[in-house]
Design a protein around this motif. Sequence first.
Motif, mmCIF file in Angstrom:
data_model
loop_
_atom_site.group_PDB
_atom_site.id
_atom_site.type_symbol
_atom_site.label_atom_id
_atom_site.label_comp_id
_atom_site.label_asym_id
_atom_site.label_seq_id
_atom_site.Cartn_x
_atom_site.Cartn_y
_atom_site.Cartn_z
ATOM 1 N N SER A 140 53.491 40.734 54.573
ATOM 2 C CA SER A 140 53.662 42.109 54.632
ATOM 3 C C SER A 140 54.745 42.614 53.814
ATOM 4 O O SER A 140 54.692 43.547 53.413
ATOM 5 N N LEU A 141 55.819 41.939 53.712
ATOM 6 C CA LEU A 141 56.983 42.429 52.898
ATOM 7 C C LEU A 141 57.241 42.011 51.613
ATOM 8 O O LEU A 141 58.038 42.414 50.962
ATOM 9 N N GLY A 142 56.663 40.715 51.429
ATOM 10 C CA GLY A 142 56.870 40.366 50.035
ATOM 11 C C GLY A 142 55.683 39.205 50.029
ATOM 12 O O GLY A 142 54.806 38.943 50.600
ATOM 13 N N GLN A 143 55.948 38.549 48.692
ATOM 14 C CA GLN A 143 55.257 37.474 48.319
ATOM 15 C C GLN A 143 55.937 36.165 47.598
ATOM 16 O O GLN A 143 57.156 36.550 47.242
ATOM 17 N N VAL A 144 55.428 35.068 47.731
ATOM 18 C CA VAL A 144 56.206 33.855 47.171
ATOM 19 C C VAL A 144 55.398 33.250 45.918
ATOM 20 O O VAL A 144 54.447 33.101 45.922
ATOM 21 N N HIS A 145 55.989 32.877 45.068
ATOM 22 C CA HIS A 145 55.640 32.212 43.739
ATOM 23 C C HIS A 145 56.242 30.912 43.452
ATOM 24 O O HIS A 145 57.641 30.865 43.776
ATOM 25 N N GLN A 146 55.819 30.060 42.798
ATOM 26 C CA GLN A 146 56.455 28.742 42.504
ATOM 27 C C GLN A 146 56.743 28.929 40.984
ATOM 28 O O GLN A 146 56.100 29.592 40.207
ATOM 29 N N ALA A 147 58.055 28.218 40.856
ATOM 30 C CA ALA A 147 58.773 28.324 39.392
ATOM 31 C C ALA A 147 59.510 27.042 39.132
ATOM 32 O O ALA A 147 59.701 26.256 40.164
ATOM 33 N N ILE A 148 59.714 26.786 37.988
ATOM 34 C CA ILE A 148 60.683 25.604 37.588
ATOM 35 C C ILE A 148 61.769 26.530 36.831
ATOM 36 O O ILE A 148 61.523 27.231 35.949
ATOM 37 N N LEU A 149 63.061 25.991 37.409
ATOM 38 C CA LEU A 149 64.305 26.689 36.720
ATOM 39 C C LEU A 149 64.544 25.928 35.283
ATOM 40 O O LEU A 149 63.904 24.759 35.004
ATOM 41 N N GLU A 150 65.458 26.623 34.286
ATOM 42 C CA GLU A 150 65.641 25.959 33.155
ATOM 43 C C GLU A 150 66.090 24.729 33.097
ATOM 44 O O GLU A 150 65.786 23.881 32.221
ATOM 45 N N ASP A 151 66.921 24.249 34.133
ATOM 46 C CA ASP A 151 67.274 22.977 34.519
ATOM 47 C C ASP A 151 66.243 21.853 34.894
ATOM 48 O O ASP A 151 66.515 20.856 35.157
ATOM 49 N N GLY A 152 64.967 22.406 34.982
ATOM 50 C CA GLY A 152 63.864 21.509 35.347
ATOM 51 C C GLY A 152 63.625 21.389 37.007
ATOM 52 O O GLY A 152 62.851 20.879 37.682
ATOM 53 N N ASP A 153 64.460 21.840 37.820
ATOM 54 C CA ASP A 153 64.406 22.054 39.300
ATOM 55 C C ASP A 153 63.194 23.048 39.572
ATOM 56 O O ASP A 153 63.111 24.077 39.110
ATOM 57 N N LYS A 154 62.523 22.520 40.773
ATOM 58 C CA LYS A 154 61.437 23.188 41.135
ATOM 59 C C LYS A 154 61.886 24.346 42.202
ATOM 60 O O LYS A 154 63.029 24.252 42.787
ATOM 61 N N ALA A 155 61.378 25.515 42.083
ATOM 62 C CA ALA A 155 62.001 26.770 43.013
ATOM 63 C C ALA A 155 60.785 27.495 43.460
ATOM 64 O O ALA A 155 59.827 27.224 43.039
ATOM 65 N N VAL A 156 61.249 28.219 44.798
ATOM 66 C CA VAL A 156 60.181 28.933 45.176
ATOM 67 C C VAL A 156 60.832 30.303 45.109
ATOM 68 O O VAL A 156 62.256 30.523 45.468
ATOM 69 N N VAL A 157 60.244 31.245 44.642
ATOM 70 C CA VAL A 157 60.680 32.592 44.381
ATOM 71 C C VAL A 157 59.990 33.750 45.073
ATOM 72 O O VAL A 157 58.786 34.007 45.043
ATOM 73 N N LYS A 158 60.852 34.284 46.109
ATOM 74 C CA LYS A 158 60.278 35.076 47.157
ATOM 75 C C LYS A 158 60.460 36.742 46.502
ATOM 76 O O LYS A 158 61.841 36.694 46.015
ATOM 77 N N VAL A 159 59.744 37.543 46.308
ATOM 78 C CA VAL A 159 59.719 38.719 45.560
ATOM 79 C C VAL A 159 59.215 39.726 46.813
ATOM 80 O O VAL A 159 57.962 39.713 47.401
ATOM 81 N N GLN A 160 60.012 40.653 47.051
ATOM 82 C CA GLN A 160 59.861 41.862 48.050
ATOM 83 C C GLN A 160 58.755 42.731 47.412
ATOM 84 O O GLN A 160 58.776 43.155 46.148
ATOM 85 N N ARG A 161 58.067 43.377 48.208
ATOM 86 C CA ARG A 161 57.214 44.282 47.588
ATOM 87 C C ARG A 161 57.819 45.561 47.058
ATOM 88 O O ARG A 161 58.961 45.868 47.392
ATOM 89 N N PRO A 162 57.340 46.197 45.967
ATOM 90 C CA PRO A 162 57.686 47.230 45.465
ATOM 91 C C PRO A 162 58.258 48.364 46.532
ATOM 92 O O PRO A 162 57.381 48.833 47.189
ATOM 93 N N ASP A 163 59.370 48.833 46.185
ATOM 94 C CA ASP A 163 59.850 50.066 46.877
ATOM 95 C C ASP A 163 59.744 49.791 48.572
ATOM 96 O O ASP A 163 59.613 50.899 49.435
ATOM 97 N N ILE A 164 59.822 48.427 48.833
ATOM 98 C CA ILE A 164 59.475 48.103 50.059
ATOM 99 C C ILE A 164 60.582 48.951 51.225
ATOM 100 O O ILE A 164 60.194 49.408 52.325
ATOM 101 N N GLU A 165 62.086 48.966 50.718
ATOM 102 C CA GLU A 165 62.903 49.795 51.730
ATOM 103 C C GLU A 165 62.650 51.060 51.870
ATOM 104 O O GLU A 165 62.708 51.594 52.998
ATOM 105 N N LYS A 166 62.231 51.927 50.941
ATOM 106 C CA LYS A 166 61.829 53.283 50.689
ATOM 107 C C LYS A 166 60.650 53.512 51.770
ATOM 108 O O LYS A 166 60.536 54.394 52.604
ATOM 109 N N THR A 167 59.553 52.621 51.532
ATOM 110 C CA THR A 167 58.297 52.392 52.181
ATOM 111 C C THR A 167 58.709 52.612 53.765
ATOM 112 O O THR A 167 58.283 53.506 54.432
ATOM 113 N N ILE A 168 59.400 51.434 54.124
ATOM 114 C CA ILE A 168 59.900 51.081 55.423
ATOM 115 C C ILE A 168 60.438 52.342 56.315
ATOM 116 O O ILE A 168 60.108 52.847 57.166
#
Length: 191
Positions: A140-168
């Motif tokens: 409800s508040l965001g979503q998660v993407h898989q990524a690989i950092l420049e140094d090769g480490d795997k990462a999980v990136v959580k991105v908040q929904r657009p304008d979530i604070e104002k919306t809430i």
Amino acid sequence: MGFTKLKRRYKNLNRFRQIVNILIKYGFDYFVKQLGLTNLISKGGKILKLKPSKIAQLPLPIKVRFALEELGPTFVKLGQILSTRPDLIPPDYIEELQKLQDKVPPFAYDQVEQIIKRELGADISKIFKSFEQKAFAAASLGQVHQAILEDGDKAVVKVQRPDIEKTIETDLDILFHIARLTEKHIPASVL
């Protein structure tokens, strides 16, 4: 009244109208009428009626879930919380509201790109070696993407929904107002 407060009230009014229209769409016009909110969507003194649709044929718990989904993140979160309260909510509603736990649609990837650029100050391609465009989880508040950092480490990136604070913030103001109206116009709602 200051400009900022007036602007906020106007935004709240537009969102309030949107909420009322969605409630009516899913068959909750009786609730809108009881709360005295028909003036937000009336034309010529008559409440706007939608043409009968397949929605009218759905069971009430499903209509509640669909309405919460369409109302957005704040309302989805409210439904998720209510789904954990069998002491307050009947089982058929619990069953439907539990679907809000894992069936929240993701937002568009172009929005993900914009949010990351705004928050981190650079394009995704400058920060990550690779970045999965398709979210592997959405909430409800965001979503998660898989990524690989420049140094090769795997990462999980959580991105908040657009304008979530104002919306809430806006939605909570409106929910507070609806709660006050409910206490005033529906005496049985007061415990």
